[in-house]
Design an enzyme around this catalytic site. Structure first.
Site, mmCIF file in Angstrom:
data_model
loop_
_atom_site.group_PDB
_atom_site.id
_atom_site.type_symbol
_atom_site.label_atom_id
_atom_site.label_comp_id
_atom_site.label_asym_id
_atom_site.label_seq_id
_atom_site.Cartn_x
_atom_site.Cartn_y
_atom_site.Cartn_z
ATOM 1 N N THR A 1 0.828 -1.216 0.000
ATOM 2 C CA THR A 1 0.000 0.000 0.000
ATOM 3 C C THR A 1 0.861 1.264 0.000
ATOM 4 O O THR A 1 0.683 2.170 -0.820
ATOM 5 C CB THR A 1 -0.891 -0.010 1.264
ATOM 6 O OG1 THR A 1 -1.541 -1.262 1.323
ATOM 7 C CG2 THR A 1 -1.901 1.097 1.251
ATOM 8 N N ALA B 1 12.217 -4.375 -4.790
ATOM 9 C CA ALA B 1 12.231 -5.790 -4.385
ATOM 10 C C ALA B 1 10.899 -6.107 -3.738
ATOM 11 O O ALA B 1 10.443 -5.378 -2.849
ATOM 12 C CB ALA B 1 13.367 -6.050 -3.402
ATOM 13 N N VAL C 1 5.719 7.827 12.517
ATOM 14 C CA VAL C 1 4.854 8.379 13.566
ATOM 15 C C VAL C 1 3.752 9.223 12.936
ATOM 16 O O VAL C 1 4.028 10.172 12.200
ATOM 17 C CB VAL C 1 5.657 9.246 14.563
ATOM 18 C CG1 VAL C 1 4.727 9.783 15.654
ATOM 19 C CG2 VAL C 1 6.803 8.457 15.169
ATOM 20 N N ILE D 1 1.338 13.121 8.969
ATOM 21 C CA ILE D 1 1.528 14.364 9.734
ATOM 22 C C ILE D 1 3.041 14.576 9.944
ATOM 23 O O ILE D 1 3.709 13.678 10.448
ATOM 24 C CB ILE D 1 0.844 14.292 11.114
ATOM 25 C CG1 ILE D 1 -0.648 13.962 10.976
ATOM 26 C CG2 ILE D 1 1.040 15.588 11.891
ATOM 27 C CD1 ILE D 1 -1.357 13.736 12.313
ATOM 28 N N GLY E 1 -13.400 -2.959 7.176
ATOM 29 C CA GLY E 1 -12.053 -2.979 6.606
ATOM 30 C C GLY E 1 -11.117 -1.960 7.228
ATOM 31 O O GLY E 1 -10.040 -1.690 6.695
ATOM 32 N N GLU F 1 -7.065 -4.416 11.067
ATOM 33 C CA GLU F 1 -6.403 -5.618 10.550
ATOM 34 C C GLU F 1 -7.156 -6.855 11.025
ATOM 35 O O GLU F 1 -7.817 -6.825 12.075
ATOM 36 C CB GLU F 1 -4.980 -5.706 11.126
ATOM 37 C CG GLU F 1 -4.127 -4.491 10.910
ATOM 38 C CD GLU F 1 -3.609 -4.402 9.485
ATOM 39 O OE1 GLU F 1 -3.644 -5.423 8.783
ATOM 40 O OE2 GLU F 1 -3.212 -3.304 9.078
ATOM 41 N N LYS G 1 5.161 4.567 18.672
ATOM 42 C CA LYS G 1 5.187 5.933 18.141
ATOM 43 C C LYS G 1 5.517 6.953 19.230
ATOM 44 O O LYS G 1 6.300 7.881 19.007
ATOM 45 C CB LYS G 1 3.839 6.248 17.489
ATOM 46 C CG LYS G 1 3.592 5.419 16.224
ATOM 47 C CD LYS G 1 2.143 5.489 15.777
ATOM 48 C CE LYS G 1 1.887 4.682 14.511
ATOM 49 N NZ LYS G 1 0.455 4.498 14.233
HETATM 50 N N1 HSE Z 1 -2.082 0.625 12.432
HETATM 51 C C1 HSE Z 1 -1.843 2.035 12.459
HETATM 52 C C2 HSE Z 1 -3.098 2.747 12.927
HETATM 53 C C3 HSE Z 1 -1.495 2.616 11.126
HETATM 54 O O1 HSE Z 1 -4.163 2.145 13.083
HETATM 55 O O2 HSE Z 1 -2.995 3.947 13.147
HETATM 56 C C4 HSE Z 1 -0.049 2.712 10.811
HETATM 57 O O3 HSE Z 1 0.745 3.222 11.813
#
Ligand code: HSE
Length: 445
Positions: free
Chosen positions: A18, A48, A137, A141, A192, A195, A210
């Protein structure tokens, strides 16, 4: 020499999912504008990816696609390697190998930087290459740039951020629709937005990575994810969100880091935030980071924390920085963690028991005379001051004829160890009928 006459800087991409596709597409679309800024054209020369057919379809026939990342690292023409594989395993090995091969590295990998940053920066320093991680992070932004460069005059006091879009989306759903966590998670997965395995998001680990990175840059301390306190949103329920709302607060998963007299706080947990603060009104998958700095005061950085082109925006900003400084002396570059490597602080990360904050407590109690007095008496004996209280009618909580009720208490600041002891004492009262819910509260004033 005119910038358009310089040879392009050559970039190798490890992983074209993505974010990688976003990087390729934005670089293509905005190439003129980016060339005018960078002074030299930036060209993805090699990619790659294990799925070579899909990768070739993204980049077209003029870019070499291989299935072996090491072939990119070994290519002497490549100046910059972008790592978009993720995780601490193979990504770490490849980043270290790229640095050893004298390549500059751009990565969106927050886990890698938060856990292995010290080793990576030391290797990069030795080899005289740059490692850039703006996309690690809050996605698009430019918060790393703001902390490291824009706020360089300031003594940064604290940072509080909504830095995980998945959990913010779930919390928004819980509040809007009155859902408990499990139901909201399923909804968000069906849409969606989460994950299939959302563990790192919902357990606060992603936000922990982060905030660890932001803490290092804000205070000039090494990245120390192992010392961060991390608590996710899995224990939250619709009832607490509703009570918080009645008291004028929203519940958000915050990454917080704060400079205090005896060290640095580094923590992720659900927090009540006054509903009137701008950050309390950040909804859905958006991210926002609030920074308190001595000269500037409070600033708020808001935007998309994930997604193909928003994250690509941050990756390409790093590519432009590196392109401008390629060939410059190391001393002319901005230090990886904002502070010069020989000027880092050894301020200790405080254990959670030493953190000072205020609290929301919910106690399920027997609806009898004297119960409230016993509970508030224990808090008073512990020296914990009450800020506000809410007691629901027993009928409202448990239905007609109920003999149980909810007691909600907001406290003023106290050290966590003291609150832990007071909760243990209140819990042992026979009239306290269920485990006490405790959610920390941040005024962010
Ligand atoms: N999984 C992260 C979130 C996105 O839901 O903010 C990428 O850092």
């Amino acid at each position: 020499m005119k910038s358009s006459n310089l040879t392009p800087i050559k970039v190798g991409l490890l992983g074209i999912g993505t974010v990688g596709s976003g990087v390729f597409n934005v670089l293509q679309r905005n190439q003129e504008e980016i060339l005018r800024r960078a002074g030299r054209s930036i060209q993805i020369a090699m990619v790659a990816d294990l799925d070579t057919a899909r990768a070739q379809a993204v980049v077209g026939p003029n870019v070499q696609v291989v299935n072996d990342a090491r072939a990119v690292i070994a290519n002497p023409e490549i100046d910059i390697v972008i790592e978009l594989i993720g995780g601490y395993g193979i990504a770490r090995q490849l980043v270290m190998e790229a640095i050893e091969a004298g390549k500059h590295v751009v990565t969106a990998n927050k886990a890698l930087i938060a856990v292995h940053g010290t080793e990576i920066f030391a290797a990069a320093h030795r080899k005289g290459v740059m490692v850039a991680f703006e996309a690690a992070v809050a996605g698009g932004i430019p918060i790393i740039k703001a902390l490291r460069e824009g706020l360089t005059a300031n003594r940064i006091e604290w940072i509080a951020g909504i830095i995980n879009g998945t959990t913010n989306f779930i919390l928004s759903e819980m509040r809007d629709k009155g859902l408990d966590f499990d139901v909201a998670l399923k909804d968000v997965q069906r849409l969606g937005y989460a994950e299939a395995d959302p563990t790192f998001d919902i357990e606060g680990v992603d936000a922990g990575h982060k905030v660890t990175i932001m803490s290092a840059i804000a205070f000039g301390i090494p990245v120390q994810f192992d010392k961060a306190y991390v608590e996710g949103i899995t224990q939250l329920n619709a009832q607490d969100i509703k009570y918080a709302e009645q008291l004028g607060y929203r519940i958000k998963l915050l990454g917080i880091t704060k400079r205090v007299a005896n060290g640095v706080e580094l923590r992720v947990h659900p927090s009540l935030v006054p509903a009137k603060r701008l950050i309390a009104n950040v909804e859905g998958a958006m991210n926002a980071v609030m920074v308190q700095a001595d000269a500037l005061g409070t600033t708020l950085y808001y935007g998309k924390g994930a997604g193909s082109e928003p994250t690509a925006s941050a990756v390409i900003a790093d590519l432009v920085d590196i392109t401008r400084l390629h060939g410059a002396e190391a001393a002319q570059r901005v230090p990886y963690l904002a502070f010069q490597p020989d000027a880092m602080s050894d301020a200790k990360i405080l254990p959670m028991s030493e953190v000072v904050t205020s609290y929301y407590l919910r106690l399920k109690v027997a609806d009898q005379a004297g119960v409230l007095a016993r509970v508030t008496g224990l808090l008073a004996e512990a020296g914990i001051s009450i800020d506000a209280m809410l007691q629901r009618e027993a009928d409202e909580v448990g239905g007609a004829g109920s003999t149980q009720t909810d007691l909600i208490i907001l406290t003023h600041d106290c050290v966590e160890a003291k609150m832990n002891a007071a909760i243990a004492q209140m819990q042992s009262l026979p009239t306290v009928l269920a485990p006490i819910t405790r959610i920390r509260k941040e005024e962010l004033a």
